[in-house]
Design a protein around this motif. Structure first.
Motif, PDB file in Angstrom:
ATOM      1  N   ALA A  87       0.907  -1.094   0.110  1.00  0.00           N
ATOM      2  CA  ALA A  87       0.046  -0.151  -0.186  1.00  0.00           C
ATOM      3  C   ALA A  87       0.788   1.222   0.051  1.00  0.00           C
ATOM      4  CB  ALA A  87      -0.781   0.031   1.273  1.00  0.00           C
ATOM      5  N   PHE A  88       0.931   1.995  -1.047  1.00  0.00           N
ATOM      6  CA  PHE A  88       1.760   3.136  -1.357  1.00  0.00           C
ATOM      7  C   PHE A  88       0.858   4.433  -1.454  1.00  0.00           C
ATOM      8  CE2 PHE A  88       1.330   1.291  -5.163  1.00  0.00           C
ATOM      9  CZ  PHE A  88       1.149   2.292  -6.065  1.00  0.00           C
ATOM     10  N   ALA A  89       1.656   5.561  -1.487  1.00  0.00           N
ATOM     11  CA  ALA A  89       1.069   7.030  -1.651  1.00  0.00           C
ATOM     12  C   ALA A  89       0.614   6.971  -3.072  1.00  0.00           C
ATOM     13  CB  ALA A  89       2.065   7.998  -0.923  1.00  0.00           C
ATOM     14  N   SER A  90      -0.476   7.186  -3.196  1.00  0.00           N
ATOM     15  CA  SER A  90      -0.970   7.167  -4.576  1.00  0.00           C
ATOM     16  C   SER A  90      -1.308   8.629  -5.046  1.00  0.00           C
ATOM     17  CB  SER A  90      -2.371   6.301  -4.771  1.00  0.00           C
ATOM     18  OG  SER A  90      -2.673   6.566  -6.288  1.00  0.00           O
ATOM     19  N   ILE A  91      -0.728   9.390  -5.705  1.00  0.00           N
ATOM     20  CA  ILE A  91      -0.692  10.953  -6.157  1.00  0.00           C
ATOM     21  C   ILE A  91      -0.704  11.251  -7.517  1.00  0.00           C
ATOM     22  CG2 ILE A  91       0.382  11.770  -3.817  1.00  0.00           C
ATOM     23  CD1 ILE A  91       2.937  11.868  -5.230  1.00  0.00           C
ATOM     24  N   GLY A  92      -0.753   9.997  -8.242  1.00  0.00           N
ATOM     25  CA  GLY A  92      -1.054  10.258  -9.601  1.00  0.00           C
ATOM     26  C   GLY A  92       0.568  10.442 -10.180  1.00  0.00           C
ATOM     27  N   PHE A  93       0.762  11.566 -11.127  1.00  0.00           N
ATOM     28  CA  PHE A  93       2.376  11.471 -11.629  1.00  0.00           C
ATOM     29  C   PHE A  93       3.314  11.944 -10.425  1.00  0.00           C
ATOM     30  CE2 PHE A  93       5.548  14.794 -13.043  1.00  0.00           C
ATOM     31  CZ  PHE A  93       6.098  13.842 -13.897  1.00  0.00           C
ATOM     32  N   GLY A  94       4.161  11.075 -10.289  1.00  0.00           N
ATOM     33  CA  GLY A  94       5.113  11.538  -9.084  1.00  0.00           C
ATOM     34  C   GLY A  94       5.129  10.509  -8.274  1.00  0.00           C
ATOM     35  N   ALA A  95       4.182   9.483  -8.141  1.00  0.00           N
ATOM     36  CA  ALA A  95       3.957   8.540  -7.269  1.00  0.00           C
ATOM     37  C   ALA A  95       5.044   7.355  -7.400  1.00  0.00           C
ATOM     38  CB  ALA A  95       2.648   7.762  -7.038  1.00  0.00           C
ATOM     39  N   GLU A  96       5.663   7.191  -8.499  1.00  0.00           N
ATOM     40  CA  GLU A  96       6.574   6.191  -9.123  1.00  0.00           C
ATOM     41  C   GLU A  96       7.608   6.754  -9.516  1.00  0.00           C
ATOM     42  OE1 GLU A  96       3.295   2.570 -10.135  1.00  0.00           O
ATOM     43  OE2 GLU A  96       3.944   3.869 -11.571  1.00  0.00           O
ATOM     44  N   LEU A  97       8.770   5.980  -9.003  1.00  0.00           N
ATOM     45  CA  LEU A  97      10.360   6.283  -9.522  1.00  0.00           C
ATOM     46  C   LEU A  97      10.896   5.262 -10.040  1.00  0.00           C
ATOM     47  CD1 LEU A  97      11.873   8.588  -6.523  1.00  0.00           C
ATOM     48  CD2 LEU A  97      10.738   9.357  -8.724  1.00  0.00           C
ATOM     49  N   LEU A  98      11.716   5.643 -11.107  1.00  0.00           N
ATOM     50  CA  LEU A  98      12.620   4.461 -11.678  1.00  0.00           C
ATOM     51  C   LEU A  98      14.069   4.903 -11.223  1.00  0.00           C
ATOM     52  CD1 LEU A  98      13.614   2.687 -14.207  1.00  0.00           C
ATOM     53  CD2 LEU A  98      13.956   4.784 -15.615  1.00  0.00           C
ATOM     54  N   PHE A  99      14.736   3.635 -10.861  1.00  0.00           N
ATOM     55  CA  PHE A  99      16.068   3.894 -10.496  1.00  0.00           C
ATOM     56  C   PHE A  99      16.765   2.612 -11.424  1.00  0.00           C
ATOM     57  CE2 PHE A  99      14.443   6.278  -6.856  1.00  0.00           C
ATOM     58  CZ  PHE A  99      15.639   6.665  -6.166  1.00  0.00           C
ATOM     59  N   GLY A 100      17.840   3.225 -11.989  1.00  0.00           N
ATOM     60  CA  GLY A 100      18.475   2.340 -13.131  1.00  0.00           C
ATOM     61  C   GLY A 100      19.873   2.443 -13.074  1.00  0.00           C
ATOM     62  N   MET A 141       6.961  14.862  -4.842  1.00  0.00           N
ATOM     63  CA  MET A 141       7.227  13.760  -3.693  1.00  0.00           C
ATOM     64  C   MET A 141       8.147  14.238  -2.694  1.00  0.00           C
ATOM     65  SD  MET A 141       9.197  10.097  -4.754  1.00  0.00           S
ATOM     66  CE  MET A 141       7.730   9.507  -5.562  1.00  0.00           C
ATOM     67  N   ALA A 142       9.022  15.205  -2.879  1.00  0.00           N
ATOM     68  CA  ALA A 142      10.085  15.432  -1.992  1.00  0.00           C
ATOM     69  C   ALA A 142       9.719  16.822  -1.460  1.00  0.00           C
ATOM     70  CB  ALA A 142      11.572  15.253  -2.316  1.00  0.00           C
ATOM     71  N   ALA A 143       8.812  17.463  -1.578  1.00  0.00           N
ATOM     72  CA  ALA A 143       8.621  18.676  -1.143  1.00  0.00           C
ATOM     73  C   ALA A 143       7.011  18.871  -0.883  1.00  0.00           C
ATOM     74  CB  ALA A 143       8.931  19.826  -2.295  1.00  0.00           C
ATOM     75  N   PRO A 144       6.818  19.694   0.058  1.00  0.00           N
ATOM     76  CA  PRO A 144       5.272  20.071   0.431  1.00  0.00           C
ATOM     77  C   PRO A 144       4.465  20.467  -1.107  1.00  0.00           C
ATOM     78  CG  PRO A 144       6.561  21.122   1.911  1.00  0.00           C
ATOM     79  CD  PRO A 144       7.528  20.600   0.850  1.00  0.00           C
ATOM     80  N   PHE A 184       9.879   2.168  -7.982  1.00  0.00           N
ATOM     81  CA  PHE A 184       9.987   2.341  -6.325  1.00  0.00           C
ATOM     82  C   PHE A 184       8.813   3.254  -6.201  1.00  0.00           C
ATOM     83  CE2 PHE A 184      14.852   1.764  -6.143  1.00  0.00           C
ATOM     84  CZ  PHE A 184      14.694   0.857  -4.738  1.00  0.00           C
ATOM     85  N   VAL A 185       8.203   2.859  -4.929  1.00  0.00           N
ATOM     86  CA  VAL A 185       7.134   3.499  -4.551  1.00  0.00           C
ATOM     87  C   VAL A 185       7.573   4.055  -3.043  1.00  0.00           C
ATOM     88  CG1 VAL A 185       5.516   2.501  -6.113  1.00  0.00           C
ATOM     89  CG2 VAL A 185       5.899   1.758  -3.712  1.00  0.00           C
ATOM     90  N   VAL A 186       6.462   5.002  -2.607  1.00  0.00           N
ATOM     91  CA  VAL A 186       6.684   5.657  -1.248  1.00  0.00           C
ATOM     92  C   VAL A 186       5.842   4.785  -0.247  1.00  0.00           C
ATOM     93  CG1 VAL A 186       6.832   7.406   0.531  1.00  0.00           C
ATOM     94  CG2 VAL A 186       7.574   7.623  -1.904  1.00  0.00           C
ATOM     95  N   ARG A 187       6.330   4.270   0.755  1.00  0.00           N
ATOM     96  CA  ARG A 187       5.557   3.601   1.911  1.00  0.00           C
ATOM     97  C   ARG A 187       5.926   3.998   3.276  1.00  0.00           C
ATOM     98  NH1 ARG A 187       4.981  -2.836   2.681  1.00  0.00           N
ATOM     99  NH2 ARG A 187       7.267  -2.677   3.145  1.00  0.00           N
ATOM    100  N   ALA A 188       5.247   4.729   4.050  1.00  0.00           N
ATOM    101  CA  ALA A 188       5.662   5.314   5.203  1.00  0.00           C
ATOM    102  C   ALA A 188       7.245   6.143   5.291  1.00  0.00           C
ATOM    103  CB  ALA A 188       5.435   4.180   6.342  1.00  0.00           C
ATOM    104  N   GLY A 189       7.191   6.649   4.273  1.00  0.00           N
ATOM    105  CA  GLY A 189       8.368   7.672   4.123  1.00  0.00           C
ATOM    106  C   GLY A 189       9.468   6.893   3.645  1.00  0.00           C
ATOM    107  N   ALA A 190       9.601   5.597   3.334  1.00  0.00           N
ATOM    108  CA  ALA A 190      10.401   4.786   2.811  1.00  0.00           C
ATOM    109  C   ALA A 190      10.160   4.529   1.124  1.00  0.00           C
ATOM    110  CB  ALA A 190      10.829   3.647   3.494  1.00  0.00           C
TER     111      ALA A 190
END
Length: 775
Positions: free
Chosen positions: A132-145, A204-207, A247-253
């Motif tokens: 269960a992750f934060a669903s905010i539309g665009f910006g909720a998912e990240l690619l790290f490669g 994601m990383a700012a208010p 990568f998705v955000v769950r509880a700040g991680a």
């Protein structure tokens, strides 16, 4: 908390994971093996359980796994299926043992039907807790490669993730689409600045619209750093490609929802050499004899005016003593005051620099003789055709082998610059080995210590590029002009590393078409050494491959692109990377003309004698500089200057400042001085449409055509020279007119002023210069 070093256990865990896969003949990890790598670097991974094909899983383990899970994701496990969703390899189910086993059977059946070629490779399924992750539309998912590149080793890319990653990346500016860094050059603070430019960062990383940030910026940086450790692994296994999307955000991680990894086995020779292979084995090349020789030898010089004879004449014309030059030329005792000898063996002593101007097929024997007899410490290899044809490649390979064999045996071997190069012009070495006749490309006049370009090193893979730039910017007097050619031995990183130790070098401008394998990291380190010691580095890269050409099984390559990776890593090292030849010339003009001038801020003062220029100049500041607000004292001082000619009745004092075509030399000069003296002005643009009869902007006329003289004391050019010398603030000048006013532009450029011929180019160049310095 950011860590400086990877966990001690990482190497052992990675080796075990890769060894298992390699023993099975695989070049790709299974998803749970990827999770093992991520766990080894300290990243949180979702709970997961492998269920072999046929459902033979321990019932107690299955019940314990599903207990308390909000739901399950079922994923096919096969070394042949990398993009699972494309072939029905992903399903969702409730967290119950029977439902999980049924879903596994359904997934395996679906994949076998849709990808029959993979049917025999289906190992089973992976059960993964539904996160269960934060669903905010665009910006909720990240690619790290991570992706291994030929020139730069492992590079890390971070950007927007999910299914539409390429679609988004193609429609965003490069800096907003992805942040890219060389894994072995990772610096948290530098990468944090790159991340802050991403389009997804603000959500994601700012208010965002009253919602607090989902994640702390340090978590993003730390995740990138931990993945960079995998790219810099030592040992027999190499990560060719590792991607977590998303990568998705769950509880700040950050939690990975999917991962793939391809790897290879590092050859024994490369394993002995270190992580960068052969690029790390050799000691730094000594380019002192190449750039600052005390003796020179030549071969291929004719009594007639052939290419070798032109080079000899240029060497001597540059100031090199004929007594220190020896020519290999049978049948002659002297030529142009220089000693001639019949063979290389007959050279009375080893020379610092040997210039080889023979045809390509004759070069291997000469290099072999120079090496075996230790007759030269450095060689400039002029001949072309090497590497471009099958026969040329064999010729080049023979010379590489000669040098490599000598060095492997611990014997001295010359450093070789070229082939297919124009030559080198070195002011400290007092020589010019280019083969362009002086009447076609006159050499620059001897430069004073503070003359424009006197601290410039031009390093180019193309000799023609050197000629074009120095022909168009004749007022520059570079300290070095280096044509690299094919980089048979001496590479661009070797030259930049050598320039670090020359205190006379203040700017380095580089033109590249390609890098030798493994030379990207040494180049980035040399750039960093230069910029870290206060020097400027400017880079233009040609031969850009299409974005995504190297894409294999992942999205990472298509997001960053080959050129995007190069650009990002050079900027990471502190270089300014430009996208066009005009931008290269513009930035080079400012680097040399404004050398040593501090950049204090983005507030700019604009001035012209034409209203349209004021508007155009202001238009170019969008997103870069800001219009300075003039102080009351400045406004009063400008008003007094304008009042003398009654211009104050025509124009108010504001920024941009329009002094109108009525302004004469004195009025223009006084207003410019007042604008520049304002403490709220950090930089300035002074533009001139010179057709007005109020200004001295033409050369003196021998007839009765006019009474102007652009060099006249008290004239417009004289005032601009005084304004330029009166302040250390960055400023540029524009003469927006045709050929009739080229003498005016040339006169000011020769005096060291940065001059442009279009108002938008002047403002854009200053904006780019200030932005690069502040960044």
């Amino acid at each position: 908390m950011l860590l400086e070093h990877p966990p001690e256990s990482l190497s052992a865990v990675a080796s075990a994971v890769f060894s298992t896969a390699a023993a099975e003949g695989r070049e790709a990890l299974l998803e749970h093996e990827v999770y093992a790598l991520l766990d080894a670097v300290g990243l949180p991974v979702p709970r997961h359980l492998f269920v072999p094909a046929g459902g033979a899983v321990d019932a107690d383990a299955l019940r314990a796994f599903v207990a308390g899970a909000p739901g399950l994701v079922v994923k096919v496990v096969s070394p042949q299926v990398l993009h699972k969703s494309d072939v029905g390899g992903v399903a969702f189910c409730v967290a119950e043992p029977e439902a999980a086993l049924a879903a596994c059977a359904g997934v395996l059946s679906e994949v076998a039907a849709r990808a029959p070629g993979a049917a025999g490779t289906l190992r089973g399924c992976l059960l993964v807790e539904r996160v269960a992750f934060a669903s905010i539309g665009f910006g909720a998912e990240l690619l790290f490669g991570l992706r291994r590149t030929r020139e730069l080793g492992a590079v890390l890319t971070v950007g927007a993730g999910g299914l539409d990653v390429e679609h988004l990346a193609a429609r965003l500016p490069p800096d907003a689409a992805a942040a890219t860094v060389a894994a072995e050059l990772f610096e948290p603070a530098v990468f944090a600045a790159q991340l802050a430019q991403l389009a997804v960062y603000g959500k994601m990383a700012a208010p965002f619209r009253g919602r607090p940030a989902l994640i702390a910026p340090d978590v993003l940086v730390e995740t990138a750093q931990r993945l960079a450790w995998l790219g810099a692994l030592r040992g027999p296994y190499v990560v060719e490609e590792l991607e977590v999307n998303p990568f998705v955000v769950r509880a700040g991680a950050l939690v990975p929802l999917d991962g793939l990894c391809r790897f290879s086995v590092r050859p024994e020779a490369a394993l002995r050499a270190g992580p960068d292979g052969a690029a790390r084995t050799a000691a730094p090349k000594d380019l002192g004899p190449l750039l600052r020789p005390s003796t020179i030898g030549l071969i291929g010089v004719s009594e007639k005016m052939n290419l070798g004879r032109v080079i000899l004449r240029n060497v001597l014309a540059a100031g090199f003593s004929p007594a220190a030059v020896t020519i290999v030329k049978p049948g002659l005792e002297r030529m142009d005051g220089c000693l001639c000898v019949p063979s290389i063996e007959a050279l009375p002593a080893p020379v610092d620099l040997f210039v080889l101007t023979l045809a390509a097929e004759q070069c291997p024997d000469v290099i072999a003789a120079l090496t075996a007899q230790q007759k030269a410490r450095a060689v400039i290899l002029i001949a072309g055709g090497m590497g471009e044809t099958e026969n040329g490649a064999a010729i080049e390979a023979a010379m590489r082998a000669t040098l490599a064999q000598a060095r492997a045996a611990g014997l001295p071997a010359p450093v070789v610059n070229g082939g297919n190069c124009l030559g080198i012009v070195s002011r400290p070495g007092a020589y010019d080995t280019t083969f362009i006749p002086a009447h076609k490309h006159p050499p620059a006049a001897p430069a004073a210590h503070d003359a424009p370009g006197s601290g410039l090193a031009l390093v180019s893979q193309s000799g023609a590029f050197l000629l074009s730039r120095t022909s168009k910017l004749p007022h520059l007097a570079p300290r070095y002009q280096v044509s690299l050619g094919n980089q048979l031995d001496v590479t661009v990183s070797d030259h930049l590393a050598a320039l670090v130790d020359d205190p006379g070098v203040r700017q380095v401008a580089v033109y590249l078409e390609g890098l030798q394998p493994g030379d990207g990291l040494p180049l980035a380190r040399a750039v960093r050494a230069l910029t870290g010691s206060g020097r400027d580095v400017l880079v233009y890269k040609a031969g850009r491959s299409p974005e995504g050409r190297a894409a294999t099984s992942s999205h990472t390559a298509s997001v960053a692109g080959d050129y995007g990776v190069f650009r990002a890593v050079m900027r990471q090292a502190g270089a300014v990377v430009v996208e066009s030849l005009r931008a290269f010339e513009a930035h080079l003009t400012l680097l040399t003309a404004l050398s040593g001038r501090p950049v204090r801020g983005r507030r700019v003062g604009l001035m012209s004698n034409a209203g349209f220029e004021c508007v155009v100049l202001a238009d170019q500041l969008a997103g870069g500089l800001t219009l300075a607000a003039f102080a009351d004292e400045t406004r009063a001082r400008i008003a007094r200057a304008l009042h003398r000619q009654g211009i104050d009745r025509l124009q108010d004092v504001h920024n941009p400042l329009d002094v109108t075509p009525v302004a004469d030399d004195l009025t223009y000069g006084d207003c410019a001085a007042a604008l520049l003296a304002d403490p709220g002005v950090d930089a300035a643009v002074f533009a001139n449409v010179p057709m007005t009869g109020a200004l001295n902007t033409l050369p003196a006329s021998s007839g009765l055509e006019h009474g102007e003289d652009l060099t006249r004391p008290g004239g417009w050019a004289d005032h601009m020279r005084r304004v330029f010398a009166s302040s250390d603030k960055p400023m540029v000048f524009c003469i927006d007119a045709g050929e009739r006013y080229t003498p005016l532009a040339t006169y000011l450029a020769a005096a060291g002023l940065p001059v442009f011929r279009h108002a938008d180019e002047a403002a854009s160049a200053l904006t780019a210069f200030i932005d690069a310095r502040l960044r």
